[in-house]
Each structure stands twice: as structure tokens, then as C-alpha cells.
Scaffold this motif. Structure first.
Motif, mmCIF file in Angstrom:
data_model
loop_
_atom_site.group_PDB
_atom_site.id
_atom_site.type_symbol
_atom_site.label_atom_id
_atom_site.label_comp_id
_atom_site.label_asym_id
_atom_site.label_seq_id
_atom_site.Cartn_x
_atom_site.Cartn_y
_atom_site.Cartn_z
ATOM 1 N N THR A 3 0.845 -1.191 0.000
ATOM 2 C CA THR A 3 0.000 0.000 0.000
ATOM 3 C C THR A 3 0.883 1.244 0.000
ATOM 4 N N VAL A 4 0.258 2.381 -0.211
ATOM 5 C CA VAL A 4 0.959 3.656 -0.274
ATOM 6 C C VAL A 4 0.670 4.457 0.987
ATOM 7 N N ASN A 5 1.727 4.972 1.573
ATOM 8 C CA ASN A 5 1.642 5.898 2.695
ATOM 9 C C ASN A 5 1.911 7.272 2.083
ATOM 10 N N TYR A 6 0.864 8.035 1.789
ATOM 11 C CA TYR A 6 1.011 9.306 1.084
ATOM 12 C C TYR A 6 1.318 10.428 2.074
ATOM 13 N N ASP A 7 2.434 11.114 1.848
ATOM 14 C CA ASP A 7 2.884 12.201 2.711
ATOM 15 C C ASP A 7 2.695 13.527 1.984
ATOM 16 N N ILE A 8 1.742 14.324 2.446
ATOM 17 C CA ILE A 8 1.400 15.585 1.786
ATOM 18 C C ILE A 8 2.597 16.531 1.747
ATOM 19 N N GLY A 9 3.302 16.684 2.863
ATOM 20 C CA GLY A 9 4.421 17.610 2.942
ATOM 21 C C GLY A 9 5.593 17.203 2.067
ATOM 22 N N ASN A 10 5.950 15.929 2.095
ATOM 23 C CA ASN A 10 7.062 15.468 1.256
ATOM 24 C C ASN A 10 6.743 15.652 -0.220
ATOM 25 N N SER A 11 5.521 15.393 -0.595
ATOM 26 C CA SER A 11 5.114 15.560 -1.981
ATOM 27 C C SER A 11 5.268 17.019 -2.408
ATOM 28 N N ALA A 12 4.817 17.948 -1.565
ATOM 29 C CA ALA A 12 4.935 19.377 -1.875
ATOM 30 C C ALA A 12 6.390 19.804 -1.924
ATOM 31 N N ALA A 13 7.195 19.338 -0.984
ATOM 32 C CA ALA A 13 8.602 19.741 -0.915
ATOM 33 C C ALA A 13 9.408 19.231 -2.103
ATOM 34 N N LEU A 14 8.962 18.133 -2.687
ATOM 35 C CA LEU A 14 9.669 17.566 -3.835
ATOM 36 C C LEU A 14 9.103 18.062 -5.164
ATOM 37 N N GLY A 15 8.074 18.906 -5.108
ATOM 38 C CA GLY A 15 7.513 19.498 -6.318
ATOM 39 C C GLY A 15 6.511 18.641 -7.065
ATOM 40 N N TYR A 16 5.974 17.600 -6.418
ATOM 41 C CA TYR A 16 4.977 16.754 -7.063
ATOM 42 C C TYR A 16 3.600 17.407 -7.005
ATOM 43 N N TYR A 17 2.795 17.136 -8.007
ATOM 44 C CA TYR A 17 1.417 17.625 -8.031
ATOM 45 C C TYR A 17 0.525 16.572 -7.382
ATOM 46 N N PHE A 18 -0.123 16.949 -6.302
ATOM 47 C CA PHE A 18 -0.914 15.969 -5.543
ATOM 48 C C PHE A 18 -2.015 15.350 -6.384
ATOM 49 N N GLU A 19 -2.590 16.115 -7.329
ATOM 50 C CA GLU A 19 -3.670 15.570 -8.146
ATOM 51 C C GLU A 19 -3.200 14.334 -8.915
ATOM 52 N N GLU A 20 -1.995 14.422 -9.474
ATOM 53 C CA GLU A 20 -1.456 13.295 -10.239
ATOM 54 C C GLU A 20 -1.170 12.101 -9.338
ATOM 55 N N LYS A 21 -0.549 12.352 -8.195
ATOM 56 C CA LYS A 21 -0.178 11.258 -7.294
ATOM 57 C C LYS A 21 -1.406 10.588 -6.697
ATOM 58 N N LEU A 22 -2.362 11.389 -6.229
ATOM 59 C CA LEU A 22 -3.554 10.794 -5.622
ATOM 60 C C LEU A 22 -4.389 10.040 -6.648
ATOM 61 N N SER A 23 -4.441 10.538 -7.864
ATOM 62 C CA SER A 23 -5.174 9.822 -8.917
ATOM 63 C C SER A 23 -4.475 8.514 -9.272
ATOM 64 N N ALA A 24 -3.147 8.555 -9.324
ATOM 65 C CA ALA A 24 -2.396 7.350 -9.688
ATOM 66 C C ALA A 24 -2.468 6.272 -8.619
ATOM 67 N N TYR A 25 -2.485 6.678 -7.356
ATOM 68 C CA TYR A 25 -2.414 5.721 -6.248
ATOM 69 C C TYR A 25 -3.712 5.575 -5.465
ATOM 70 N N GLU A 26 -4.794 6.172 -5.930
ATOM 71 C CA GLU A 26 -6.001 6.276 -5.108
ATOM 72 C C GLU A 26 -6.465 4.954 -4.500
ATOM 73 N N ASN A 27 -6.351 3.865 -5.218
ATOM 74 C CA ASN A 27 -6.811 2.575 -4.694
ATOM 75 C C ASN A 27 -5.787 1.893 -3.802
ATOM 76 N N LEU A 28 -4.577 2.442 -3.738
ATOM 77 C CA LEU A 28 -3.506 1.830 -2.956
ATOM 78 C C LEU A 28 -3.174 2.588 -1.673
ATOM 79 N N ILE A 29 -3.702 3.802 -1.519
ATOM 80 C CA ILE A 29 -3.361 4.620 -0.357
ATOM 81 C C ILE A 29 -4.023 4.054 0.893
ATOM 82 N N SER A 30 -3.206 3.775 1.909
ATOM 83 C CA SER A 30 -3.750 3.243 3.157
ATOM 84 C C SER A 30 -3.675 4.266 4.286
#
Length: 71
Positions: A3-30
Motif C-alpha cells: 500500500t501507499v503511505n502518502y505524505d502531503i508535505g514530502n510531496s509538496a517539498a519535492l515538487g509533485y502535483y498531488f492531483e497526479e499522485k492521488l489519482s495514480a495511487y487512489e486505490n492503494l493509499i492506506s
């Protein structure tokens, strides 16, 4: 099972767009870790970084996330 442990802050700090990440992993996020970070920097108080917390929470509702939120 993986499963995916999604970290909002790390994603922002690394320049990722949350919309893309959450859409890609939506069924795997625990678990979602809630924190705020500016781009390429450490954690700051909520609202003082680059994390779009409101946008992330709206997207989590959209993908029907019902797992734990950790601070």
C-alpha cells in the motif's frame, strides 16, 4: 500486499502535483500523513508551506479515501 503511505508535505517539498499522485495511487493509499513543507525545505506550521491542504482533502473526498490521517 503493498500500500501507499502518502505524505502531503514530502510531496509538496519535492515538487509533485498531488492531483497526479492521488489519482495514480487512489486505490492503494492506506494512510495519509498531514504536514506542510515549502519546496526543498523542512516542515513548517500548517499553511506556511507549499502543500495545498484544502486541495488534497478535496481530492481525498473525491477518490473516497476513508483511511487514517496522521499528523
Amino acid at each position: 500486499m503493498v500500500t501507499v503511505n502518502y505524505d502531503i508535505g514530502n510531496s509538496a517539498a519535492l515538487g509533485y502535483y498531488f492531483e497526479e499522485k492521488l489519482s495514480a495511487y487512489e486505490n492503494l493509499i492506506s494512510v495519509v500523513l498531514i504536514k506542510d513543507r515549502p519546496f526543498n525545505e523542512g516542515s513548517v506550521e500548517y499553511g506556511n508551506g507549499d502543500a495545498d491542504l484544502e486541495g488534497v482533502f478535496n481530492k481525498l473526498r473525491e477518490v473516497d479515501f476513508n483511511g487514517p490521517l496522521n499528523m
